[in-house]
Enzyme design. Structure first.
Site, PDB file in Angstrom:
ATOM      1  N   HIS A   1       0.954  -1.246  -0.014  1.00 33.86           N
ATOM      2  CA  HIS A   1      -0.063  -0.209   0.146  1.00 33.86           C
ATOM      3  C   HIS A   1       1.071   1.403   0.136  1.00 33.86           C
ATOM      4  CE1 HIS A   1      -3.225   2.852   1.241  1.00 33.86           C
ATOM      5  NE2 HIS A   1      -4.076   2.025   0.608  1.00 33.86           N
TER       6      HIS A   1
ATOM      7  N   ASP B   1      -7.930  -5.361  -0.327  1.00 32.26           N
ATOM      8  CA  ASP B   1      -8.135  -6.112  -1.461  1.00 32.26           C
ATOM      9  C   ASP B   1      -8.022  -7.843  -1.086  1.00 32.26           C
ATOM     10  OD1 ASP B   1      -9.942  -4.426  -2.605  1.00 32.26           O
ATOM     11  OD2 ASP B   1      -8.111  -3.860  -3.847  1.00 32.26           O
TER      12      ASP B   1
HETATM   13  N1  CMC Z   1       4.150  -7.868  -4.216  1.00 36.03           N
HETATM   14  C1  CMC Z   1       5.568  -7.623  -4.204  1.00 36.03           C
HETATM   15  N2  CMC Z   1       6.246  -6.575  -4.000  1.00 36.03           N
HETATM   16  C2  CMC Z   1       5.749  -5.572  -3.767  1.00 36.03           C
HETATM   17  C3  CMC Z   1       4.364  -5.227  -3.618  1.00 36.03           C
HETATM   18  C4  CMC Z   1       3.502  -6.597  -3.907  1.00 36.03           C
HETATM   19  N3  CMC Z   1       2.273  -6.417  -3.797  1.00 36.03           N
HETATM   20  N4  CMC Z   1       3.764  -3.996  -3.434  1.00 36.03           N
HETATM   21  C5  CMC Z   1       5.174  -3.447  -3.498  1.00 36.03           C
HETATM   22  N5  CMC Z   1       6.115  -4.158  -3.504  1.00 36.03           N
HETATM   23  C6  CMC Z   1       7.579  -3.809  -3.574  1.00 36.03           C
HETATM   24  C7  CMC Z   1       7.709  -2.915  -4.999  1.00 36.03           C
HETATM   25  O1  CMC Z   1       8.357  -4.039  -5.752  1.00 36.03           O
HETATM   26  C8  CMC Z   1       9.091  -2.275  -4.535  1.00 36.03           C
HETATM   27  O2  CMC Z   1      10.164  -3.080  -4.327  1.00 36.03           O
HETATM   28  P1  CMC Z   1      11.529  -2.173  -4.772  1.00 36.03           P
HETATM   29  O3  CMC Z   1      11.769  -1.324  -3.821  1.00 36.03           O
HETATM   30  O4  CMC Z   1      12.477  -3.550  -4.460  1.00 36.03           O
HETATM   31  O5  CMC Z   1      11.437  -1.848  -6.272  1.00 36.03           O
HETATM   32  C9  CMC Z   1       8.537  -1.829  -2.875  1.00 36.03           C
HETATM   33  O6  CMC Z   1       7.727  -2.886  -2.605  1.00 36.03           O
HETATM   34  C10 CMC Z   1       7.908  -0.491  -2.943  1.00 36.03           C
HETATM   35  O7  CMC Z   1       6.821  -0.612  -3.887  1.00 36.03           O
HETATM   36  P2  CMC Z   1       6.202   0.776  -4.706  1.00 36.03           P
HETATM   37  O8  CMC Z   1       5.763   0.257  -6.011  1.00 36.03           O
HETATM   38  O9  CMC Z   1       6.952   1.882  -4.645  1.00 36.03           O
HETATM   39  O10 CMC Z   1       4.608   0.837  -3.636  1.00 36.03           O
HETATM   40  P3  CMC Z   1       3.726   1.784  -4.300  1.00 36.03           P
HETATM   41  O11 CMC Z   1       3.507   2.640  -2.912  1.00 36.03           O
HETATM   42  O12 CMC Z   1       4.038   2.685  -5.456  1.00 36.03           O
HETATM   43  O13 CMC Z   1       2.676   1.029  -4.640  1.00 36.03           O
HETATM   44  C11 CMC Z   1       0.777  -0.640  -4.619  1.00 36.03           C
HETATM   45  C12 CMC Z   1       1.467   0.594  -3.758  1.00 36.03           C
HETATM   46  C13 CMC Z   1      -0.533  -0.884  -4.105  1.00 36.03           C
HETATM   47  C14 CMC Z   1       0.461   0.075  -5.853  1.00 36.03           C
HETATM   48  C15 CMC Z   1       1.646  -1.769  -4.467  1.00 36.03           C
HETATM   49  O14 CMC Z   1       1.854  -2.295  -3.471  1.00 36.03           O
HETATM   50  C16 CMC Z   1       0.800  -2.996  -5.587  1.00 36.03           C
HETATM   51  O15 CMC Z   1       1.229  -2.918  -6.734  1.00 36.03           O
HETATM   52  N6  CMC Z   1       0.201  -3.772  -4.840  1.00 36.03           N
HETATM   53  C17 CMC Z   1      -0.677  -4.862  -5.570  1.00 36.03           C
HETATM   54  C18 CMC Z   1      -1.757  -4.399  -6.047  1.00 36.03           C
HETATM   55  C19 CMC Z   1      -2.976  -4.151  -4.953  1.00 36.03           C
HETATM   56  O16 CMC Z   1      -3.019  -4.955  -3.841  1.00 36.03           O
HETATM   57  N7  CMC Z   1      -3.413  -2.877  -4.964  1.00 36.03           N
HETATM   58  C20 CMC Z   1      -4.505  -2.493  -3.757  1.00 36.03           C
HETATM   59  C21 CMC Z   1      -4.192  -1.414  -2.925  1.00 36.03           C
HETATM   60  S1  CMC Z   1      -5.228  -1.459  -1.534  1.00 36.03           S
HETATM   61  C22 CMC Z   1      -6.857  -1.034  -2.129  1.00 36.03           C
HETATM   62  C23 CMC Z   1      -6.826   0.217  -2.980  1.00 36.03           C
HETATM   63  O17 CMC Z   1      -6.805   1.232  -2.216  1.00 36.03           O
HETATM   64  O18 CMC Z   1      -7.130   0.402  -4.067  1.00 36.03           O
END
Ligand code: CMC
Length: 379
Positions: free
Chosen positions: A263, A316
């Site tokens: 998140h 989710d």
């Molecule tokens: N699985 C594996 N690795 C992850 C995940 C995940 N679900 N989420 C984050 N990471 C890793 C990511 O690869 C990154 O690693 P590195 O620093 O080595 O590159 C690190 O954690 C930080 O991630 P980020 O992309 O900078 O985080 P963000 O804040 O941009 O993304 C997110 C947040 C929700 C888009 C992401 O966690 C994700 O894609 N999650 C899966 C989709 C999901 O479950 N979404 C629902 C969110 S909650 C409901 C809502 O509000 O919509």
């Protein structure tokens, strides 16, 4: 944060505060969420969607009388105009989220308050949309399955009416309560991508139908509302708990993301997840399908090393399995999120109007400069 010689760039507007709000408070480190000052745990356990929607829109818990009036308004507004049913039929083969977005946009053409962007008219439109969105989602589901849509109930509550229109049969109290709680947990969440999108639209002094249509477009993506659909697909692919560890390892090795984890704000567990976890556990057992809960818990176990990096389950992760056990197909998971989120979007729209400002950030240009223009036949 990337710095150039002149400016600091915050990609994804990470940790940027752009406004003050009285909508919700999120402490990402503690895993704490308040709607209008009330803890999400109390609302999930003791409130109803109708009461929580009132709280969000009016900023206080209603008296019995106030709730009855609000509830009657929600029930009164459930019908959608015949031409919007036609729009749904025309686009019925598209993804339900595309159908919903198109139908909400079309609703503007028939809304009696469409030209009025004042506070009271916007509130009326937000309440109307909250009532109409479940009708759109379930009417489309009926039409694509060759059935006549069920007319909205005049007596059932918001969640029970959704399940009634979905299947044509009155749901059990237990099923209705599960969905009611799910709607409460999805009702509002600060400046998430879809609410921020809605605010950007209102920032240009556009209207709530446009803002909600744009919000729906933002919600559809797998990084936002689309994740629950991805979690269910993952659970089906894993098939049995023993295979979860290898599945997760393989996915991450290929640079994939585990849906339902991570998140932008929470570094602790998303406080909404625990309520749904307990519901999945109970429902899986009651329905004689305990493997779903076991598969999800095996995925949590496989993701434990990532907890140290602040990657935990989000709302989710458990929602999808609940919908699946209620007999709802995967492509309706995001539309259900939208049904719950209408009060939150309406609140964000109202707040944005009250102290409106054009939302217009800047980008650092990194392309070439001052190129000579060459006429087309000399290139
Ligand atoms: N699985 C594996 N690795 C992850 C995940 C995940 N679900 N989420 C984050 N990471 C890793 C990511 O690869 C990154 O690693 P590195 O620093 O080595 O590159 C690190 O954690 C930080 O991630 P980020 O992309 O900078 O985080 P963000 O804040 O941009 O993304 C997110 C947040 C929700 C888009 C992401 O966690 C994700 O894609 N999650 C899966 C989709 C999901 O479950 N979404 C629902 C969110 S909650 C409901 C809502 O509000 O919509």
């Amino acid at each position: 944060m990337t710095t150039t010689s002149e400016v600091a760039i915050n990609r994804g507007l990470r940790d940027i505060y752009f406004e003050r709000t009285q909508s919700s408070f999120i402490d990402g480190r503690e895993g704490k969420l308040l709607y209008r000052g009330y803890n999400i745990h109390d609302l999930a356990e003791h409130s109803t969607f109708e009461e929580t929607a009132y709280l969000l829109l009016y900023g206080k818990l209603p008296t019995r009388q106030e709730l009855a009036v609000f509830d009657a308004e929600l029930k009164r507004n459930r019908e959608i105009p015949a031409p919007v049913h036609k729009v749904i039929e025309t686009v019925k083969d598209a993804h339900p989220m595309d159908v919903l977005r198109t139908a909400v946009s079309a609703l503007a053409a028939f809304d009696p308050d469409v030209k009025d962007k004042g506070e009271e008219a916007t509130l009326r439109k937000g309440i109307r949309l909250t009532s109409q969105v479940p009708t759109i989602v379930t009417a489309h589901h009926a039409v694509r399955n060759g059935r006549r849509p069920a007319a909205p109930s005049k007596t059932l509550g918001h969640a029970a009416n959704f399940l009634y229109m979905f299947s044509g049969q009155e749901p059990s109290q237990r099923a209705a309560r599960l969905l009611d709680k799910d709607f409460i947990l999805h009702a509002e969440h600060g400046s998430n991508a879809s609410a921020f999108t809605a605010r950007v639209v209102i920032g240009t002094d556009a209207d709530i139908h446009g803002a909600v249509t744009a919000g729906l477009a933002a919600l559809a993506g797998p990084s936002h509302g689309g994740a629950a659909e991805g979690v269910m697909r993952m659970a089906l692919e894993i098939g049995e708990p023993e295979k979860a560890q290898a599945y997760v390892k393989n996915l991450l090795a290929g640079g994939g993301r585990v849906m339902g984890f991570g998140h932008r704000v929470y570094r602790a567990e998303d406080p909404r997840a625990r309520h749904l976890r307990e519901d999945v556990r109970r429902l899986s057992e009651e329905m004689g399908e305990p493997r779903w809960y076991s598969i999800l818990e095996a995925v949590v176990e496989a993701m434990k090393p990532y907890a140290r990096r602040g990657i935990h389950v989000n709302v989710d992760f458990y929602a999808g399995v609940i919908y699946h056990l209620l007999g709802i197909p995967e492509d309706l998971f995001v539309p259900i999120f939208a049904v719950g989120r209408l009060p939150g979007w309406t609140l964000q729209v109202l707040e944005q109007y009250r102290n409106n400002i054009l939302i217009r950030p800047r980008m650092v240009y990194t392309g070439p400069m001052d190129l000579p223009y060459v006429p087309i036949d000399q290139r």
